[in-house]
Design a protein around this motif. Structure first.
Motif, PDB file in Angstrom:
ATOM      1  N   GLU A 190      15.684  16.123  35.446  1.00 23.76           N
ATOM      2  CA  GLU A 190      14.777  14.601  35.728  1.00 23.76           C
ATOM      3  C   GLU A 190      14.883  14.219  37.402  1.00 23.76           C
ATOM      4  OE1 GLU A 190      15.242  11.481  32.732  1.00 23.76           O
ATOM      5  OE2 GLU A 190      15.555  13.181  31.131  1.00 23.76           O
ATOM      6  N   ALA A 191      16.230  14.574  37.537  1.00 12.46           N
ATOM      7  CA  ALA A 191      16.534  13.997  38.804  1.00 12.46           C
ATOM      8  C   ALA A 191      15.747  14.977  39.997  1.00 12.46           C
ATOM      9  CB  ALA A 191      17.878  14.191  39.225  1.00 12.46           C
ATOM     10  N   ASN A 192      15.761  16.364  39.719  1.00 13.23           N
ATOM     11  CA  ASN A 192      15.159  17.154  40.500  1.00 13.23           C
ATOM     12  C   ASN A 192      13.654  16.876  40.298  1.00 13.23           C
ATOM     13  OD1 ASN A 192      14.573  19.785  42.028  1.00 13.23           O
ATOM     14  ND2 ASN A 192      13.692  20.604  40.266  1.00 13.23           N
ATOM     15  N   THR A 193      12.938  16.622  39.392  1.00 15.18           N
ATOM     16  CA  THR A 193      11.403  15.923  39.134  1.00 15.18           C
ATOM     17  C   THR A 193      11.173  15.063  40.058  1.00 15.18           C
ATOM     18  OG1 THR A 193      11.388  16.770  37.205  1.00 15.18           O
ATOM     19  CG2 THR A 193       9.662  15.257  37.757  1.00 15.18           C
ATOM     20  N   ILE A 194      12.130  14.092  40.271  1.00 13.51           N
ATOM     21  CA  ILE A 194      12.120  12.692  41.137  1.00 13.51           C
ATOM     22  C   ILE A 194      12.010  13.242  42.468  1.00 13.51           C
ATOM     23  CG2 ILE A 194      13.101  10.961  41.967  1.00 13.51           C
ATOM     24  CD1 ILE A 194      13.882  10.204  39.152  1.00 13.51           C
ATOM     25  N   PHE A 195      12.806  14.142  42.889  1.00  9.25           N
ATOM     26  CA  PHE A 195      13.080  14.605  44.538  1.00  9.25           C
ATOM     27  C   PHE A 195      11.867  15.452  44.694  1.00  9.25           C
ATOM     28  CE2 PHE A 195      14.427  17.921  47.326  1.00  9.25           C
ATOM     29  CZ  PHE A 195      14.553  17.164  48.392  1.00  9.25           C
ATOM     30  N   GLN A 196      11.205  16.206  43.966  1.00  8.32           N
ATOM     31  CA  GLN A 196       9.968  17.164  44.097  1.00  8.32           C
ATOM     32  C   GLN A 196       8.852  16.122  44.183  1.00  8.32           C
ATOM     33  OE1 GLN A 196      10.315  20.187  44.931  1.00  8.32           O
ATOM     34  NE2 GLN A 196      12.410  20.641  44.148  1.00  8.32           N
ATOM     35  N   ASP A 197       9.097  15.196  43.629  1.00 14.81           N
ATOM     36  CA  ASP A 197       7.746  14.169  43.503  1.00 14.81           C
ATOM     37  C   ASP A 197       7.710  13.450  44.963  1.00 14.81           C
ATOM     38  OD1 ASP A 197       5.420  12.632  42.375  1.00 14.81           O
ATOM     39  OD2 ASP A 197       6.928  10.865  42.832  1.00 14.81           O
ATOM     40  N   GLN A 198       9.155  13.003  45.488  1.00 20.78           N
ATOM     41  CA  GLN A 198       8.939  12.348  46.825  1.00 20.78           C
ATOM     42  C   GLN A 198       8.821  13.190  47.822  1.00 20.78           C
ATOM     43  OE1 GLN A 198       9.913   9.121  46.394  1.00 20.78           O
ATOM     44  NE2 GLN A 198       9.432   8.603  48.579  1.00 20.78           N
ATOM     45  N   ASN A 239      14.258  26.381  50.352  1.00 21.84           N
ATOM     46  CA  ASN A 239      12.898  25.780  49.763  1.00 21.84           C
ATOM     47  C   ASN A 239      12.986  25.166  48.641  1.00 21.84           C
ATOM     48  OD1 ASN A 239      12.777  28.115  48.298  1.00 21.84           O
ATOM     49  ND2 ASN A 239      12.334  29.202  50.026  1.00 21.84           N
ATOM     50  N   GLN A 240      11.818  24.588  48.295  1.00 20.27           N
ATOM     51  CA  GLN A 240      11.405  23.975  46.762  1.00 20.27           C
ATOM     52  C   GLN A 240      11.666  25.157  45.832  1.00 20.27           C
ATOM     53  OE1 GLN A 240       7.731  22.117  48.541  1.00 20.27           O
ATOM     54  NE2 GLN A 240       8.360  21.103  46.312  1.00 20.27           N
ATOM     55  N   GLN A 241      11.394  26.505  45.923  1.00 19.28           N
ATOM     56  CA  GLN A 241      11.568  27.266  44.974  1.00 19.28           C
ATOM     57  C   GLN A 241      12.922  27.598  44.735  1.00 19.28           C
ATOM     58  OE1 GLN A 241       9.445  31.017  45.794  1.00 19.28           O
ATOM     59  NE2 GLN A 241       9.950  31.970  43.702  1.00 19.28           N
ATOM     60  N   ASP A 242      13.711  27.729  45.737  1.00 15.71           N
ATOM     61  CA  ASP A 242      15.365  28.044  45.537  1.00 15.71           C
ATOM     62  C   ASP A 242      15.829  26.770  44.668  1.00 15.71           C
ATOM     63  OD1 ASP A 242      15.052  30.299  46.953  1.00 15.71           O
ATOM     64  OD2 ASP A 242      15.822  29.286  48.862  1.00 15.71           O
ATOM     65  N   LEU A 243      15.472  25.493  45.089  1.00 12.53           N
ATOM     66  CA  LEU A 243      16.157  24.386  44.378  1.00 12.53           C
ATOM     67  C   LEU A 243      15.572  24.399  42.778  1.00 12.53           C
ATOM     68  CD1 LEU A 243      17.612  21.723  44.244  1.00 12.53           C
ATOM     69  CD2 LEU A 243      15.615  20.673  45.077  1.00 12.53           C
ATOM     70  N   ASN A 244      14.220  24.448  42.764  1.00 15.40           N
ATOM     71  CA  ASN A 244      13.828  24.256  41.386  1.00 15.40           C
ATOM     72  C   ASN A 244      14.425  25.568  40.462  1.00 15.40           C
ATOM     73  OD1 ASN A 244      11.995  22.370  41.853  1.00 15.40           O
ATOM     74  ND2 ASN A 244      10.364  23.714  42.372  1.00 15.40           N
ATOM     75  N   GLU A 245      14.536  26.757  41.168  1.00 17.50           N
ATOM     76  CA  GLU A 245      15.338  27.970  40.348  1.00 17.50           C
ATOM     77  C   GLU A 245      16.721  27.677  39.958  1.00 17.50           C
ATOM     78  OE1 GLU A 245      14.917  31.498  42.610  1.00 17.50           O
ATOM     79  OE2 GLU A 245      12.799  31.436  42.290  1.00 17.50           O
ATOM     80  N   PHE A 246      17.546  27.068  40.875  1.00 18.39           N
ATOM     81  CA  PHE A 246      18.589  26.745  40.449  1.00 18.39           C
ATOM     82  C   PHE A 246      18.824  25.869  39.334  1.00 18.39           C
ATOM     83  CE2 PHE A 246      22.051  23.588  41.216  1.00 18.39           C
ATOM     84  CZ  PHE A 246      23.220  24.548  41.077  1.00 18.39           C
ATOM     85  N   VAL A 247      18.133  24.680  39.498  1.00 20.10           N
ATOM     86  CA  VAL A 247      17.906  23.499  38.580  1.00 20.10           C
ATOM     87  C   VAL A 247      17.502  24.191  37.204  1.00 20.10           C
ATOM     88  CG1 VAL A 247      16.982  21.400  37.668  1.00 20.10           C
ATOM     89  CG2 VAL A 247      17.869  21.607  40.145  1.00 20.10           C
ATOM     90  N   ASP A 248      16.424  24.833  37.227  1.00 16.83           N
ATOM     91  CA  ASP A 248      16.075  25.433  36.041  1.00 16.83           C
ATOM     92  C   ASP A 248      17.263  26.354  35.377  1.00 16.83           C
ATOM     93  OD1 ASP A 248      13.673  24.488  36.181  1.00 16.83           O
ATOM     94  OD2 ASP A 248      12.664  26.266  36.818  1.00 16.83           O
ATOM     95  N   LYS A 249      17.970  27.032  36.148  1.00 16.60           N
ATOM     96  CA  LYS A 249      19.299  27.806  35.591  1.00 16.60           C
ATOM     97  C   LYS A 249      20.292  27.155  34.968  1.00 16.60           C
ATOM     98  CE  LYS A 249      18.987  32.070  38.725  1.00 16.60           C
ATOM     99  NZ  LYS A 249      19.444  32.740  39.658  1.00 16.60           N
ATOM    100  N   ILE A 250      20.565  26.041  35.604  1.00 12.86           N
ATOM    101  CA  ILE A 250      21.396  24.983  34.942  1.00 12.86           C
ATOM    102  C   ILE A 250      21.223  24.414  33.943  1.00 12.86           C
ATOM    103  CG2 ILE A 250      22.784  22.848  35.528  1.00 12.86           C
ATOM    104  CD1 ILE A 250      23.788  25.101  37.001  1.00 12.86           C
ATOM    105  N   HIS A 251      19.632  24.023  33.767  1.00 11.57           N
ATOM    106  CA  HIS A 251      19.160  23.514  32.486  1.00 11.57           C
ATOM    107  C   HIS A 251      19.154  24.384  31.345  1.00 11.57           C
ATOM    108  CE1 HIS A 251      15.609  22.106  29.834  1.00 11.57           C
ATOM    109  NE2 HIS A 251      16.295  21.001  30.114  1.00 11.57           N
ATOM    110  N   ASP A 252      18.827  25.636  31.754  1.00 13.57           N
ATOM    111  CA  ASP A 252      18.965  26.615  30.442  1.00 13.57           C
ATOM    112  C   ASP A 252      20.218  26.942  30.111  1.00 13.57           C
ATOM    113  OD1 ASP A 252      16.206  26.664  30.891  1.00 13.57           O
ATOM    114  OD2 ASP A 252      16.299  28.704  31.971  1.00 13.57           O
ATOM    115  N   ILE A 253      21.249  26.962  30.956  1.00 12.58           N
ATOM    116  CA  ILE A 253      22.631  27.103  30.447  1.00 12.58           C
ATOM    117  C   ILE A 253      23.281  25.945  29.660  1.00 12.58           C
ATOM    118  CG2 ILE A 253      24.962  27.509  31.255  1.00 12.58           C
ATOM    119  CD1 ILE A 253      23.278  30.040  31.385  1.00 12.58           C
ATOM    120  N   SER A 254      22.770  24.847  30.075  1.00  9.31           N
ATOM    121  CA  SER A 254      23.333  23.561  29.414  1.00  9.31           C
ATOM    122  C   SER A 254      22.925  23.390  28.031  1.00  9.31           C
ATOM    123  CB  SER A 254      22.932  22.289  30.250  1.00  9.31           C
ATOM    124  OG  SER A 254      21.366  22.022  30.027  1.00  9.31           O
TER     125      SER A 254
END
Length: 858
Positions: free
Chosen positions: A359-367, A385-400
């Motif tokens: 959710e924090a990444n969604t806020i950052f990407q929106d801003q 870039n945005q893609q690197d950040l999104n991929e990292f957060v997606d990985k953390i979310h999937d593992i969590s």
């Protein structure tokens, strides 16, 4: 006459034949060694009478094993004897030189193949030397920098000429650029980097090989470093070096030392054997006397301040929005804590933050999508870039989704370095396959093991790190040794850690509700550090002299319940606080707060122990310092006793505040408790006259203290005798000294105190105080930026003004309170000032240059 000559001849012969005894030689050697400051007392006496004796010592001299006296003797002889020096340079003679005629051996003819190999080797050496010279030492031709703009006056300082600079002027190797008072300049370096130069700054630009260096003698610069494929850009100050490849940062070289602040990218600072890497928002100072400064102030003088401040305002807005996200509820227990190794020294517990980070990444990407300025900042340098950040957060979310509600980082002292691992409960199957799928990257693959494969795993390193997936837990570590250690600890069950002196502190935090929990056994960490060098031993002695070596545990807690944050820090000591650690006084009412209005933007108030006792501590520490300070000499120069005339006349209640407009002149004030105003004033005036008497440099401006009575109140003005300007004004009231830049602020402070309409009595202020059993505190830090932000709107336009307007409307006041007890210092706040919101933002931005595997395993 004949008898006299005969007597002289006999005396001369006696001196020639008189050979000193071994004892006499030893005594003489010890006496002269002591005078020369060398150690020669332990060396056996052996006379050196001629070149043969010197040549006997050449082999040991060449190997560096000669005692200091013999080394000096050999070097003295070599300065005067050519044959011995030539013999030394030949480099391959035995200790005893053979002076017989050398035999001449017939050389075997060398084959063409040998000549070919020799030629190839020589060519390789030459080509390598040429490459290294061009890459690292060659001074390239051409201009080093070109002046882009000058606001005010800038000058070129060189051996040949000093002249004013205008846009388009070139700066060559060895030439210095100096800016005048209230002047700014911008230069573009040969590599494309932009350097903004503040007033009264002096710098030069040099190049060696592929590197460029900006030598900042004094002043401040803001650097927008160009992206490089080879070499580095360095910024040198008198006491540090900054290395970068593509980033935006500031460097300030001043009287106290140097400060480096990073707005974008990362830089490495080298100072006094330290090499910290700074990331956005971080800063480094080369002196402990340089307190942290808000980043916006370090960039405020720039012509591009709107762009820089706009970026920082956007980031602050992102942080504010993230702070509104619901935080995981506190945990009341942990099944991992009892099974940590008994010698655990570091314990960090955080909740499973997969959903929160998403959710924090969604806020950052929106801003990011809404702000062109933030987009430019994020994309600058092409390191993320945005893609690197999104991929990292997606990985953390999937593992969590596979983990329980807690993740623990634990550290122990290994054989030669700390051993650290990350442990979490596993709540569903399939984690091993998920980790193998998600964390295979170009920079390294996470090596995922199970208990069976771990048993046979060797100690071979793996760049991507290791993960051990058990039936009910997963362990991440950098080595297989760490995996085996923590795997054995989990298998053994309860280790007793939760009930020992350190672990019981952590267990008690769980009973209060654990959100983010950091606990460190600082005493054991300090004890484990061995002083391998005299410098490290000296640092340890200095730490002990300050009393800070007695620190025991650090327990820091952050939790949120129903959206309400609570933060608590507990710094415990092994015994009663000593020296510097004891300076924070016991909780008590703070009279200094009664002079601050409820409209203040910032207020920092503290209670200390008796200032005379602080002076005693300083005197004791000065006497134990590596270079002791003669405080009697200081007293003599100031013509007062600093302890008895100055410190003994002060109370222990101090306050600094920004109470009024920030523009054009900040309305700061200081409030100091005074026990004897008349005696203190007498000491201040004597000290001021003494300092003026010590000023022999015409560039220094002496000051004077002038007194005046207005409306029955005695006021004092500290005035510059050269310019006539009033530097500050002060007065005394009800046991306090109030200092401010102008008399109007003194009058406001006196009125606030008299009316009782102060910050301390404000209901809004009291509502911010922590919910605890303390009715008084030892220190209070208060901020309410809204009054300060609103006037700044007139200084900005466009996106920066819009962002500041949003920050001003959403800004909330915050308070941090601290109190000192005999054996501990505690701090608490129920405000969102230091908590997970900052940690989240830092974690998000720290992902730019790191792979996902590195984040999980490290």
């Amino acid at each position: 006459m004949k008898d006299t000559r005969s007597l002289l001849n006999r005396a001369t012969d006696a001196l020639r034949t008189d050979v000193p005894s071994a004892d006499a030689l030893t005594t003489s050697m010890q006496r002269n060694s002591h005078r020369l400051g060398i150690d020669g007392a332990s060396e056996a006496v052996q006379a050196i009478e001629n070149c043969e004796g010197i040549r006997f010592l050449l082999k040991a001299y060449r190997a560096g094993t000669l005692p200091e006296p013999r080394r000096l003797l050999v070097e003295s002889h070599l300065h005067e004897c050519g044959p011995c020096l030539h013999l030394l340079r030949e480099g391959s003679h035995a200790a005893v030189v053979d002076w017989s005629a050398p035999s001449i051996a017939k050389r075997a003819p060398r084959s063409p193949r040998m000549w070919g190999w020799g030629l190839a080797f020589a060519s390789t050496v030459v080509l390598t030397a040429v490459f290294l010279y061009r890459a690292y030492w060659q001074v390239p031709p051409g201009v080093r920098a070109e002046v882009q703009s000058v606001d005010g006056a800038a000058y070129l300082i060189s051996d040949n000429v000093d002249r004013p600079l205008a846009p388009g002027a070139a700066l060559h190797e060895g030439e210095q650029l100096r800016t005048g008072a209230d002047s700014r300049a911008t230069v573009r370096l040969a590599d494309g980097s932009l350097v903004q130069i503040n007033q009264r700054s002096t710098l030069s630009v040099g190049a060696r090989g592929r590197d460029m260096t900006v030598a900042l003698d004094r002043g401040a610069v803001i650097v927008e470093a160009a992206h490089r494929t080879a070499g580095h850009l360095y910024v040198h100050t008198p006491d540090c070096r900054v290395a970068v490849t593509g980033t935006i940062f500031s460097v300030d070289a001043g009287l106290k030392g140097s400060r480096v602040g990073v707005l974008q990218g990362s830089v490495q600072v080298s100072h006094a054997g330290l090499h910290p890497v700074l990331h956005p928002g971080e800063q480094f100072a080369t002196s402990d006397n340089l307190a942290p400064q808000p980043l916006q102030e370090q960039f405020a003088w720039s012509a591009d301040q709107q762009k820089y401040v706009g970026i920082m305002a956007q980031l602050a807005l992102v942080e504010h929005r993230i702070a509104q996200l619901p935080f995981p509820e506190p945990r009341s227990s942990s099944d991992l804590l009892p099974r940590m190794p008994a010698n655990t020294l570091l314990y960090v517990s955080i909740p499973n933050l997969g959903e929160f980070l998403n959710e924090a990444n969604t806020i950052f990407q929106d801003q990011l999508n809404q702000s062109p300025g933030l987009q430019e900042w994020w994309s600058h340098g092409q390191t993320h870039n945005q893609q690197d950040l999104n991929e990292f957060v997606d990985k953390i979310h999937d593992i969590s989704q596979y983990l329980g509600d807690e993740v623990v980082l634990a550290g122990i002292n290994g054989a030669d370095r700390p051993t650290i691992a990350v442990i979490a409960d596993v709540q569903r199957s399939g984690l091993k396959e998920e980790l193998q799928r998600e964390f295979t990257t170009p920079t390294g693959t996470l090596n995922v093991l199970d208990p069976a494969s771990l048993a046979s795993a060797g100690a071979v390193g793996n760049r991507g790190g290791y993960a051990l997936v058990r039936d009910h837990e997963v362990i991440f570590a950098g080595t297989t040794e760490a995996l085996k250690l923590f795997n054995a600890s989990l298998d053994a069950g309860a280790s007793g850690f939760a009930s020992n002196a350190f672990g019981s502190q952590i267990a008690a935090a769980y009973t209060r509700g654990a959100g983010i929990l950091l606990a460190a056994d600082l005493h054991a960490m300090l004890q484990s550090r061995t002083a391998h060098t005299p410098r490290e031993a000296d640092k340890q002695r200095q730490l002990e002299a300050t009393g800070l070596a007695g620190v025991q545990y650090l327990i820091a807690e952050h939790r949120e319940h129903n959206g309400v944050p609570a933060n608590h820090l507990n710094l415990q000591f092994a015994g009663t606080r000593q020296r510097v650690a004891s300076w924070l006084g016991s909780p008590a009412p703070m009279g200094s707060l009664d002079f601050v209005s409820p409209n203040a933007s910032i207020a920092v108030a503290t209670l200390t122990k008796d200032p005379a006792s602080i002076a005693d501590d300083l005197i004791a520490m000065a006497s134990q310092a590596k270079s002791p300070v003669d405080l009697n000499e200081v007293d003599a120069k100031l013509q007062i006793s600093v302890r008895n005339d100055l410190m003994a006349n002060l109370g222990g209640d101090f306050l600094v505040a920004l109470d009024g407009p920030a523009l054009p002149t900040p309305a700061w004030k200081m409030v100091i408790e005074v026990n004897n105003p008349a005696a203190l004033e007498n000491a201040l005036e004597r000290m001021t006259k003494a300092i003026d008497g010590e000023m022999h440099d015409p560039k220094n401006h002496p000051v004077t203290i002038e007194g005046e009575i207005a409306n029955g109140q005695q006021y004092y003005t500290i005035r510059d005798q050269v310019t006539g300007a009033a530097l500050a004004q002060y007065t005394y009231a009800d046991g306090f000294m109030i200092v401010a830049p102008e008399r109007a602020q003194l009058i406001d402070a006196l009125r606030t105190h008299a009316d009782g309409n102060s910050l301390a009595r404000s209901a809004a202020f009291r509502a911010l105080l922590p919910h605890d059993a303390s009715e008084n505190y030892s220190a209070i830090v208060y901020q309410n930026l809204k009054p300060a932000l609103s006037p700044l709107l007139s200084q900005f336009s466009g996106e920066a003004a819009d962002t500041l307007r949003k920050l001003a409307s959403d800004s909330r006041p915050t308070v941090i309170c601290a109190w000192g007890q005999d054996n501990r210092i505690e701090a608490a706040t129920d405000s969102r000032l230091f908590g997970f919101d900052f940690l989240t933002l830092g974690a998000i931005f720290d992902t730019r240059n790191k792979s996902a595997a590195q984040h999980v395993t490290n």
